[in-house]
Design a protein around this motif. Structure first.
Motif, PDB file in Angstrom:
ATOM      1  N   TRP A 143       0.770  -1.274  -0.027  1.00  0.00           N
ATOM      2  CA  TRP A 143      -0.038  -0.098  -0.110  1.00  0.00           C
ATOM      3  C   TRP A 143       0.816   1.269  -0.043  1.00  0.00           C
ATOM      4  CZ3 TRP A 143       0.869   2.786   4.521  1.00  0.00           C
ATOM      5  CH2 TRP A 143       1.467   2.196   5.593  1.00  0.00           C
ATOM      6  N   SER A 144       2.113   1.218   0.289  1.00  0.00           N
ATOM      7  CA  SER A 144       3.155   2.366   0.047  1.00  0.00           C
ATOM      8  C   SER A 144       4.462   1.814  -0.314  1.00  0.00           C
ATOM      9  CB  SER A 144       3.138   3.263   1.351  1.00  0.00           C
ATOM     10  OG  SER A 144       3.542   2.573   2.184  1.00  0.00           O
ATOM     11  N   MET A 145       5.183   2.624  -0.961  1.00  0.00           N
ATOM     12  CA  MET A 145       6.516   2.051  -1.542  1.00  0.00           C
ATOM     13  C   MET A 145       7.631   1.891  -0.626  1.00  0.00           C
ATOM     14  SD  MET A 145       6.499   3.973  -5.231  1.00  0.00           S
ATOM     15  CE  MET A 145       6.930   5.609  -4.526  1.00  0.00           C
ATOM     16  N   GLY A 146       8.375   0.969  -0.697  1.00  0.00           N
ATOM     17  CA  GLY A 146       9.494   0.778   0.051  1.00  0.00           C
ATOM     18  C   GLY A 146      10.750   0.891  -0.811  1.00  0.00           C
ATOM     19  N   ALA A 147      12.000   0.657  -0.234  1.00  0.00           N
ATOM     20  CA  ALA A 147      13.188   0.582  -0.883  1.00  0.00           C
ATOM     21  C   ALA A 147      14.195  -0.311  -0.187  1.00  0.00           C
ATOM     22  CB  ALA A 147      13.789   2.047  -0.914  1.00  0.00           C
ATOM     23  N   THR A 148      14.007  -1.349   0.646  1.00  0.00           N
ATOM     24  CA  THR A 148      14.757  -2.203   1.575  1.00  0.00           C
ATOM     25  C   THR A 148      14.489  -3.389   1.147  1.00  0.00           C
ATOM     26  OG1 THR A 148      14.943  -0.471   3.255  1.00  0.00           O
ATOM     27  CG2 THR A 148      15.642  -2.510   3.658  1.00  0.00           C
ATOM     28  N   SER A 149      15.445  -4.301   0.654  1.00  0.00           N
ATOM     29  CA  SER A 149      15.293  -5.757   0.505  1.00  0.00           C
ATOM     30  C   SER A 149      15.685  -6.466   1.745  1.00  0.00           C
ATOM     31  CB  SER A 149      16.119  -6.161  -0.635  1.00  0.00           C
ATOM     32  OG  SER A 149      17.586  -6.132  -0.275  1.00  0.00           O
ATOM     33  N   ASP A 150      15.072  -7.630   1.877  1.00  0.00           N
ATOM     34  CA  ASP A 150      15.351  -8.580   2.850  1.00  0.00           C
ATOM     35  C   ASP A 150      16.062  -9.961   2.321  1.00  0.00           C
ATOM     36  OD1 ASP A 150      15.564 -10.359   4.993  1.00  0.00           O
ATOM     37  OD2 ASP A 150      13.377 -11.186   5.080  1.00  0.00           O
ATOM     38  N   PRO A 151      17.560  -9.730   2.403  1.00  0.00           N
ATOM     39  CA  PRO A 151      18.505 -10.633   1.663  1.00  0.00           C
ATOM     40  C   PRO A 151      18.469 -12.067   2.120  1.00  0.00           C
ATOM     41  CG  PRO A 151      19.724  -9.413   2.976  1.00  0.00           C
ATOM     42  CD  PRO A 151      18.220  -8.795   3.048  1.00  0.00           C
ATOM     43  N   VAL A 152      17.834 -12.245   3.334  1.00  0.00           N
ATOM     44  CA  VAL A 152      17.721 -13.633   3.864  1.00  0.00           C
ATOM     45  C   VAL A 152      16.846 -14.666   3.240  1.00  0.00           C
ATOM     46  CG1 VAL A 152      17.718 -14.761   6.245  1.00  0.00           C
ATOM     47  CG2 VAL A 152      18.590 -12.283   5.861  1.00  0.00           C
ATOM     48  N   GLY A 153      17.010 -15.849   2.992  1.00  0.00           N
ATOM     49  CA  GLY A 153      16.240 -17.054   2.505  1.00  0.00           C
ATOM     50  C   GLY A 153      15.336 -17.366   3.749  1.00  0.00           C
ATOM     51  N   THR A 154      14.381 -18.250   3.402  1.00  0.00           N
ATOM     52  CA  THR A 154      13.721 -18.938   4.068  1.00  0.00           C
ATOM     53  C   THR A 154      13.278 -20.351   3.916  1.00  0.00           C
ATOM     54  OG1 THR A 154      11.127 -18.527   5.108  1.00  0.00           O
ATOM     55  CG2 THR A 154      11.530 -17.920   2.737  1.00  0.00           C
ATOM     56  N   THR A 155      12.924 -20.912   4.899  1.00  0.00           N
ATOM     57  CA  THR A 155      12.190 -22.332   4.500  1.00  0.00           C
ATOM     58  C   THR A 155      10.891 -22.181   3.932  1.00  0.00           C
ATOM     59  OG1 THR A 155      11.487 -22.202   6.974  1.00  0.00           O
ATOM     60  CG2 THR A 155      13.441 -23.311   6.452  1.00  0.00           C
ATOM     61  N   PRO A 156       9.911 -23.375   3.557  1.00  0.00           N
ATOM     62  CA  PRO A 156       8.897 -23.142   2.925  1.00  0.00           C
ATOM     63  C   PRO A 156       7.771 -22.312   3.835  1.00  0.00           C
ATOM     64  CG  PRO A 156       9.730 -25.545   2.727  1.00  0.00           C
ATOM     65  CD  PRO A 156      10.574 -24.584   3.464  1.00  0.00           C
ATOM     66  N   SER A 157       7.112 -21.254   3.421  1.00  0.00           N
ATOM     67  CA  SER A 157       6.358 -20.543   4.011  1.00  0.00           C
ATOM     68  C   SER A 157       5.237 -20.262   2.972  1.00  0.00           C
ATOM     69  CB  SER A 157       6.883 -19.198   4.337  1.00  0.00           C
ATOM     70  OG  SER A 157       7.584 -18.574   3.368  1.00  0.00           O
ATOM     71  N   ILE A 158       4.094 -19.483   3.870  1.00  0.00           N
ATOM     72  CA  ILE A 158       3.013 -18.934   2.990  1.00  0.00           C
ATOM     73  C   ILE A 158       3.305 -17.621   2.585  1.00  0.00           C
ATOM     74  CG2 ILE A 158       0.627 -17.863   3.506  1.00  0.00           C
ATOM     75  CD1 ILE A 158       0.598 -20.887   3.212  1.00  0.00           C
ATOM     76  N   PRO A 159       3.021 -17.149   1.342  1.00  0.00           N
ATOM     77  CA  PRO A 159       3.061 -15.800   0.972  1.00  0.00           C
ATOM     78  C   PRO A 159       2.776 -14.824   2.029  1.00  0.00           C
ATOM     79  CG  PRO A 159       2.247 -16.929  -1.016  1.00  0.00           C
ATOM     80  CD  PRO A 159       2.126 -18.114   0.436  1.00  0.00           C
ATOM     81  N   GLY A 160       3.549 -13.721   2.205  1.00  0.00           N
ATOM     82  CA  GLY A 160       3.645 -12.751   3.154  1.00  0.00           C
ATOM     83  C   GLY A 160       4.859 -13.105   3.995  1.00  0.00           C
ATOM     84  N   VAL A 161       5.060 -12.485   5.217  1.00  0.00           N
ATOM     85  CA  VAL A 161       6.242 -12.809   6.024  1.00  0.00           C
ATOM     86  C   VAL A 161       5.788 -13.430   7.316  1.00  0.00           C
ATOM     87  CG1 VAL A 161       7.302 -10.680   4.904  1.00  0.00           C
ATOM     88  CG2 VAL A 161       5.977 -10.461   6.908  1.00  0.00           C
ATOM     89  N   MET A 162       4.378 -13.487   7.522  1.00  0.00           N
ATOM     90  CA  MET A 162       4.357 -14.159   8.935  1.00  0.00           C
ATOM     91  C   MET A 162       4.614 -15.338   9.372  1.00  0.00           C
ATOM     92  SD  MET A 162       2.565 -11.724  10.648  1.00  0.00           S
ATOM     93  CE  MET A 162       1.997 -12.716  11.952  1.00  0.00           C
ATOM     94  N   THR A 163       5.064 -16.258   8.206  1.00  0.00           N
ATOM     95  CA  THR A 163       5.605 -17.728   8.458  1.00  0.00           C
ATOM     96  C   THR A 163       6.956 -17.881   7.666  1.00  0.00           C
ATOM     97  OG1 THR A 163       4.779 -18.647   6.249  1.00  0.00           O
ATOM     98  CG2 THR A 163       3.420 -18.490   8.349  1.00  0.00           C
ATOM     99  N   LYS A 164       7.725 -16.618   7.608  1.00  0.00           N
ATOM    100  CA  LYS A 164       9.197 -16.746   6.904  1.00  0.00           C
ATOM    101  C   LYS A 164      10.160 -17.536   8.073  1.00  0.00           C
ATOM    102  CE  LYS A 164      10.702 -14.294   3.938  1.00  0.00           C
ATOM    103  NZ  LYS A 164      11.339 -12.939   3.180  1.00  0.00           N
TER     104      LYS A 164
END
Length: 324
Positions: free
Chosen positions: A124-145
């Motif tokens: 809903w608004s623009m950002g400019a910061t990546s998250d360079p850390v990978g993740t195990t299997p997760s649901i789209p979004g970040v709650m289960t990353k």
């Protein structure tokens, strides 16, 4: 719509059953020590704006593990001496946006910093910061990353970014270290509670309709995402419920609230079906500081108080920081 959760008097009497892990404090002190040791470079570049009365800077600072995080810093041009500081964190899916949208704190005489949110900033608004850390299997979004291991969980990185933002700002000669406040709505309120619970340098915290609180109740009560990301994850990973909720204890706003002695101004919306009001009360009732207030918006959903709560914050913080 009907009220989606507890109402008074049951709401005011609610207490969270979330338990504090025995190594909670050491987990966070070790996390911060590792990230501080990683070092990193701070850059402040004047932002391209048409603002005449506010100075705006495009900031990059080292967050978790020294990884670069962006933010906007706004300062009143007409200033003398050290300024009180307000650090604001952003709701789920949002980014730091544009400096000209963020004027009311700097225009009121505060140093203001809006921290970008790693790996979000497109909902809903623009950002400019990546998250360079990978993740195990997760649901789209970040709650289960990374939710199966507290060391890999997404919010370990994001909460650390928040404390490192305070580190960076307290190194600046225009900031009064005795007048530091953090705030935010929804996810931003959850981050603010975490930073205030980890860092005793924070003197005031203002969480609006805070997310990331009382996970066990929230996951079973919320009617809409993002908590339902965890529900969908557990619907597939049927054998991982205990493991997931064990991780989440280290990132629960209730436990951070138990650690903070800052002054606190909460807000809650009693028709909120994203962050159920009982979960906000769970954090509020657990908050350790004696100077705490909660403002209710009885007929609002997750938008909460909006500009009404902004006005409450300005008055409340102004009294505590000598800016009234």
């Amino acid at each position: 719509m009907p009220f989606p959760d507890l109402t008074h008097p049951a709401l005011g009497a609610y207490r969270s059953s979330v338990e504090m892990p025995g190594d909670f404090a050491s987990f966070w002190s070790d996390t911060l020590a590792q990230s501080r040791a990683a070092g990193g470079k701070v850059e402040m570049v004047p932002a391209e704006t048409s603002l005449k009365l506010i100075e705006a800077f495009d900031v990059t600072f080292p967050g978790f593990d020294g990884q670069p995080v962006k933010g906007w810093l706004l300062l009143p041009k007409a200033r003398e001496g050290k300024l009180p500081l307000v650090v604001q964190f952003i709701g789920y899916g949002g980014g730091r946006s544009f400096p000209h949208e963020l004027l009311h704190w700097a225009a009121s005489g505060y140093a203001y910093f809006r921290m970008d949110t790693r790996g979000q900033g497109s909902g809903w608004s623009m950002g400019a910061t990546s998250d360079p850390v990978g993740t195990t299997p997760s649901i789209p979004g970040v709650m289960t990353k990374g939710v199966l291991d507290k060391n890999d969980y997404y919010y370990r990185r994001l909460f650390t970014d928040g404390v490192r933002a305070v580190d960076m700002l307290l190194d600046q000669d225009f900031v009064d270290a005795e007048r530091v406040a953090v705030c935010g709505g929804s996810q931003g309120g959850g981050i603010a509670l975490a930073v205030a619970g980890i860092d005793r340098r924070v003197k005031a915290v203002m969480p609006d309709v805070p997310f990331l609180c009382d996970y066990p109740r929230a996951v079973r009560t919320a009617g809409r995402d993002p908590y339902l990301e965890i529900v969908r994850f557990l619907a597939q990973h049927r054998d991982k419920s205990a493991q997931v909720f064990e991780t989440l204890r280290y990132f629960d706003g209730v436990n951070f609230a138990r650690q903070s002695n800052a002054a606190a101004l909460f807000s809650v919306a009693l028709m909120d079906d994203i962050c159920p009001p009982s979960t906000v009360y769970g954090a509020y009732q657990a908050f350790a500081g004696s100077d705490k207030t909660i403002v209710e918006y009885e007929f609002n959903n997750h938008e909460g108080g909006g500009p009404f709560q902004d006005r409450e914050q300005m008055k409340w913080l102004g009294k505590r920081f000598g800016m009234a």
